[in-house]
Scaffold this motif. Structure first.
Motif, mmCIF file in Angstrom:
data_model
loop_
_atom_site.group_PDB
_atom_site.id
_atom_site.type_symbol
_atom_site.label_atom_id
_atom_site.label_comp_id
_atom_site.label_asym_id
_atom_site.label_seq_id
_atom_site.Cartn_x
_atom_site.Cartn_y
_atom_site.Cartn_z
ATOM 1 N N PHE A 17 -1.218 1.046 13.219
ATOM 2 C CA PHE A 17 -0.116 0.672 12.449
ATOM 3 C C PHE A 17 -0.097 -0.573 11.977
ATOM 4 N N TRP A 23 -3.903 -7.707 8.363
ATOM 5 C CA TRP A 23 -4.840 -8.118 7.692
ATOM 6 C C TRP A 23 -4.348 -8.824 6.386
ATOM 7 N N ALA A 37 -17.100 -12.578 2.055
ATOM 8 C CA ALA A 37 -17.933 -12.894 2.940
ATOM 9 C C ALA A 37 -18.286 -11.599 3.693
ATOM 10 N N PRO A 40 -15.999 -10.669 7.755
ATOM 11 C CA PRO A 40 -14.844 -10.829 7.393
ATOM 12 C C PRO A 40 -13.691 -11.338 8.480
ATOM 13 N N GLN A 220 3.090 -8.497 -7.820
ATOM 14 C CA GLN A 220 1.840 -8.300 -7.052
ATOM 15 C C GLN A 220 0.906 -7.711 -7.900
ATOM 16 N N TRP A 224 -4.146 -7.846 -10.613
ATOM 17 C CA TRP A 224 -5.093 -6.970 -10.539
ATOM 18 C C TRP A 224 -5.276 -6.948 -12.059
ATOM 19 N N TRP A 231 -7.508 -11.236 -4.864
ATOM 20 C CA TRP A 231 -7.216 -10.734 -3.761
ATOM 21 C C TRP A 231 -6.455 -11.813 -2.826
ATOM 22 N N MET A 234 -2.794 -12.480 -4.343
ATOM 23 C CA MET A 234 -2.138 -11.207 -4.025
ATOM 24 C C MET A 234 -1.606 -10.977 -2.495
ATOM 25 N N MET A 238 2.168 -10.813 -0.996
ATOM 26 C CA MET A 238 2.347 -9.739 -0.168
ATOM 27 C C MET A 238 3.156 -10.365 0.841
ATOM 28 N N PRO B 121 4.789 0.496 -0.544
ATOM 29 C CA PRO B 121 3.811 1.202 -0.525
ATOM 30 C C PRO B 121 2.773 0.652 -1.607
ATOM 31 N N LEU B 122 3.160 -0.196 -2.624
ATOM 32 C CA LEU B 122 2.139 -0.755 -3.342
ATOM 33 C C LEU B 122 1.419 -1.634 -2.776
ATOM 34 N N SER B 123 1.949 -2.522 -1.945
ATOM 35 C CA SER B 123 1.175 -3.624 -1.292
ATOM 36 C C SER B 123 0.118 -2.958 -0.334
ATOM 37 N N MET B 124 0.667 -1.865 0.226
ATOM 38 C CA MET B 124 -0.144 -1.442 1.242
ATOM 39 C C MET B 124 -1.304 -0.684 0.609
ATOM 40 N N LEU B 126 -2.783 -1.612 -2.005
ATOM 41 C CA LEU B 126 -3.634 -2.567 -2.551
ATOM 42 C C LEU B 126 -4.488 -3.251 -1.277
ATOM 43 N N MET B 127 -3.775 -3.273 -0.216
ATOM 44 C CA MET B 127 -4.465 -3.720 0.893
ATOM 45 C C MET B 127 -5.379 -2.658 1.471
ATOM 46 N N TRP B 128 -5.189 -1.634 1.617
ATOM 47 C CA TRP B 128 -6.076 -0.337 2.093
ATOM 48 C C TRP B 128 -7.293 -0.552 1.075
ATOM 49 N N ASN B 129 -7.070 -0.637 -0.211
ATOM 50 C CA ASN B 129 -8.118 -0.660 -1.109
ATOM 51 C C ASN B 129 -9.021 -1.894 -0.837
ATOM 52 N N TYR B 130 -8.523 -3.157 -0.287
ATOM 53 C CA TYR B 130 -9.415 -3.975 0.102
ATOM 54 C C TYR B 130 -9.971 -3.999 1.452
ATOM 55 N N ILE B 131 -9.436 -3.232 2.434
ATOM 56 C CA ILE B 131 -9.757 -2.886 3.623
ATOM 57 C C ILE B 131 -11.055 -2.042 3.789
ATOM 58 N N PHE B 136 -16.932 -5.309 0.551
ATOM 59 C CA PHE B 136 -16.582 -6.388 1.158
ATOM 60 C C PHE B 136 -15.373 -5.911 2.191
ATOM 61 N N VAL B 138 -13.424 -4.298 5.315
ATOM 62 C CA VAL B 138 -13.726 -4.644 6.737
ATOM 63 C C VAL B 138 -14.112 -3.676 7.398
ATOM 64 N N TRP B 170 -0.566 7.251 6.575
ATOM 65 C CA TRP B 170 -0.390 6.134 7.514
ATOM 66 C C TRP B 170 1.064 5.604 7.236
ATOM 67 N N GLY B 238 -2.404 1.421 -6.703
ATOM 68 C CA GLY B 238 -3.103 0.407 -6.004
ATOM 69 C C GLY B 238 -4.737 0.837 -5.705
ATOM 70 N N THR B 239 -4.975 1.993 -5.883
ATOM 71 C CA THR B 239 -6.304 2.137 -5.461
ATOM 72 C C THR B 239 -7.296 2.866 -6.813
#
Lengths: 267, 295
Positions: A17, A23, A37, A40, A220, A224, A231, A234, A238, B121-124, B126-131, B136, B138, B170, B238-239
């Motif tokens: 959670f 992150w 990188a 990360p 935010q 994009w 990122w 953004m 956030m 929900p939008l932030s998350m 976008l963040m999950w998209n990055y994660i 790249f 994680v 999630w 976001g994705t």
């Protein structure tokens, strides 16, 4: 063994959670090179993303806009929902039909509601205004707020009010001195949800605002771009946007557990 | 005289109930009746944001019935709906049972578990998209260290839709968890003690005692989540933005109405979606009222 499994479950749950939110902060502190990188977890912390938000692409207006519209819409939601929820809970007004209609406003696909309002707001000059979006947020939060408060009111025993009435109090004094103190936690929880959901709302803000009333969610999404996703800035925006909601979680944690029964479980 | 009128209005339940509900009714007329009727009118026209709307009868609805893209989007929406709600209920129940125990630091653990519900929900998404990014992200870095090929969570058709479902699960799992936890806290103790004295097994107690008493809350969760999932939009924005076979109902209506500006057609899709949700919602609401008053 049982204790070990228990803590493993708790640890795993908390990790899943919290990690994505954590992150955000890690990413916000990364420079452009570290974002992409190979490893990360290793990076040189920098504040340049925040500098970007202050000097290159100022974002404080979006924060102020979100704040204004969250507070204004929440105030109106409570003014409308509080008396209505009481009426539903105490008098069963409309035999459940009106309550269902109220709840069903959230069944309307967001985009559909958006079409008539978009055309109407265009004619009234309400596009990209604080008033326009605040009104939409009242619509957006009203149904859940009424439903949640309905649960809280249901938990107040009617006998309490009957007794006060026999003692000669009039309706308004009963509401003020008996019902209101008991509903306070409900008001707190509902206010929190309304504030947070209008703060986080994206679809209406995205369709109805351009520059003047742009909210932090839309802000935010502007990172994009057509070429690349920025990122770093953004994530920086956030992690500023997340702060008030984290504060709310901290304050409300205790009330929420009591409050989310919707009056459906009589202990 | 004025005092008398005031007393009569406020102390007579027949008037009071409608005075209290008045503002809400006014709002419902403006913000519910108006858009519904307006959409209904639009759905019979060919309005495209300019010029005057022409009445074209049932053409838009015929197009809906014949449109494979619409049925595919509806199917995906229902898939995400069933998947999310079943996972959220079972996992939420398990987590609620875990959190219902008394342990050190329970306040902090609960506070932390509440976080996903509060983040945008939008932030998350976008963040999950990055994660979860294939190059790249994680997660794929860790997968790579473990010696496996990177997984394109959001870049593989078929998998992407499940990833979108995962993101919304999630985000909303804490909602089910905390509603059920609130329900567990509110259950009467004496019946449990009686059952334990009778020597009933924990499983039996759970299925015979706990679950039936939580039934109204489970219906509430299904009702609210159905409504919210039918209008899933932010996680797509976001994705994948509707690509890679992830287009859901709301995204499709958005595309038709606000990208192609085909307002009439969009309204027809939207009303179709609304009818489905309304029927499902009304059936569940009836069950809910029954379960709440049945005790």
């Amino acid at each position: 063994m049982g204790r070990f499994l228990f803590w493993l479950a708790v640890g795993l749950m908390v990790f899943v959670f919290v990690f994505p939110v954590l992150w955000i902060y890690v990413t916000a502190l990364k420079g452009p090179d570290d974002i992409f990188a190979d490893n990360p977890f290793v990076f040189a912390p920098t504040l340049e993303n925040f500098d970007y938000l202050i000097n290159v692409r100022p974002s404080y207006w979006e924060l102020i806009n979100s704040m204004i519209m969250s507070v204004a819409s929440t105030f109106f939601v409570m003014a409308v929902s509080l008396p209505a929820a009481y009426s539903f809970a105490r008098f069963n007004t409309g035999n459940g039909h009106i309550l269902f209609i109220t709840i069903s406003t959230r069944m309307f696909p967001g985009v559909v509601a958006a079409i008539p309002f978009f055309l109407l707001f265009r004619d009234l000059g309400l596009l990209d205004t604080h008033l326009g979006l605040s009104l939409l947020y009242v619509y957006f939060n009203m149904s859940f707020a009424t439903f949640l408060l309905y649960g809280f009111f249901r938990e107040i025993p009617e006998s309490l009010e009957k007794a006060a009435m026999l003692d000669g109090y009039d309706r308004l004094s009963i509401l003020r001195w008996i019902v209101f103190p008991l509903i306070k936690p409900g008001i707190a929880v509902t206010t929190m949800f309304c504030l947070i959901w209008s703060w986080n709302e994206f679809l209406f803000a995205f369709l109805f605002t351009r520059r003047i009333a742009r909210t932090i969610s839309v802000g935010q999404s502007t990172f994009w771009g057509s070429v690349e996703i920025q990122w770093g800035p953004m994530a920086a925006l956030m992690c500023i946007a997340v702060l008030p909601t984290l504060l709310a979680a901290w304050i409300m944690q205790k009330h929420v557990i009591r409050g989310l029964t919707f009056g459906a479980v009589k202990g | 005289m004025a005092e008398q009128v005031k007393t009569r209005l406020f102390d007579d339940d027949r008037y009071m109930r409608w005075i209290l509900i008045g503002p809400l009714l006014l709002f419902l007329v403006c913000f519910m009746l108006y858009p519904t009727l307006y959409s209904l009118y639009m759905s019979f026209t060919d309005y495209v944001m300019r010029g005057a709307p022409n009445f074209i009868g049932l053409d838009n609805y015929r197009a809906v019935l014949a449109d494979d893209v619409f049925w595919a989007a509806l199917g995906r929406t229902l898939y995400v709906l069933v998947l999310s709600i079943s996972v959220e209920l079972t996992l939420g129940m398990a987590l609620a049972l875990v959190l219902n125990r008394d342990f050190k630091g329970q306040g902090i653990v609960r506070g932390l578990c509440f976080i996903p519900l509060l983040v945008s929900p939008l932030s998350m998404s976008l963040m999950w998209n990055y994660i979860l990014h294939i190059q790249f992200g994680v997660v794929n870095t860790v997968i790579g260290w473990a010696g496996f090929e990177p997984v394109g969570f959001l870049s593989t058709p078929g998998l992407a839709l499940n990833t979108v479902a995962f993101i919304t699960i999630w985000q909303w799992l804490p909602f089910s968890t905390f509603v059920l936890l609130a329900g567990l806290k509110g259950l009467p103790r004496d019946q449990y003690e009686a059952a334990q004295i009778d020597g009933a097994s924990p499983w039996r107690i759970f299925f015979r005692l706990t679950l039936p008493m939580l039934k109204p809350l489970i219906i509430i969760i299904i009702l609210l989540r159905t409504m919210w999932l039918m209008r899933l939009f932010d996680p797509l924005y976001g994705t994948t933005r509707g690509g890679l076979e992830t287009e859901l109902l709301d995204w499709m209506i958005y595309r038709v109405s606000f990208v192609f500006f085909d307002i009439g057609q969009g309204a027809a899709y939207a009303l179709f979606a609304l009818y489905i949700t309304l029927i499902v919602g009304a059936l569940m609401f009836k069950q809910l009222i029954k379960a709440m008053d049945g005790k």
